[in-house]
Design a protein around this motif. Structure first.
Motif: not given
Length: 188
Positions: A112-131
């Motif tokens: 959550d800390k990484i995703c709050a700080e770096l939205h591109k990492v939140e995008h990474f995790f969203r793409k991984k979750s979708n896959a």
């Protein structure tokens, strides 16, 4: 280790050196021996695991003690009991090592800390979750609509590297067939 996880993330989002250092600082490396558990049923699940080296299985044991394998995870794959990890509840799955295994551990708080700080990492995790959702749906539909032979052939196409690394009894459990049935398919 750091080079591999960076390549993994950068297949989806680019990172500067500073961004990557920030991301990496939230992971903890850990080593496990063959047969050791990363997660055990009824325990809390503190981490999502990214496999650096090795092979694990995620499975549920039914009331009769029979193992139902949900997933194998090898190098460059993520694994955890996602229900327990995201809901901060006790595990309903076991995750154990089929080989000596090295992982990077990521707590939900650090994620959550990484995703709050770096939205591109939140995008990474969203793409991984979708896959992961797509893969899970494909697996469920295969179990519902494909016969045993078709599931075996799909497994060979999707995961050719696992055939050499996973005992046939575990592949049979993953496919929902008996060891004898699997032997008939693999001898043809």
């Amino acid at each position: 280790m750091s080079k591999e996880i960076r390549q993994h993330i950068e297949r989806i989002v680019p990172l500067t050196d500073n961004e990557f250092d920030f991301v990496l600082s939230h992971f903890t490396p850990k080593k496990f021996k063959k047969h050791q558990f990363l997660i055990q049923e009824s325990n809390y699940v503190p981490h999502d695991f990214w496999v650096i080296k090795g092979l694990v299985k995620a499975y549920h044991s039914d009331i009769d003690g029979k193992e139902h394998i949900m997933q194998f995870a090898m190098e460059d794959w993520w694994v955890t009991d996602y229900q327990a990890y995201f809901n901060q509840t006790k595990a309903t799955l076991n995750v154990s090592c089929l080989e000596d295994t090295e992982v990077l551990c990521l707590s939900l708080e650090n994620r959550d800390k990484i995703c709050a700080e770096l939205h591109k990492v939140e995008h990474f995790f969203r793409k991984k979750s979708n896959a992961g959702f797509v893969s899970l749906q494909r697996r469920i539909l295969s179990l519902l609509n494909s016969n045993a032979r078709e599931r075996y052939e799909q497994f060979l196409v999707q995961y050719p590297n696992l055939l050499q690394r996973v005992p046939k009894t575990l592949i049979a459990s993953y496919l929902g067939v008996s060891r004898e049935t699997l032997s008939r398919f693999s001898s043809l």
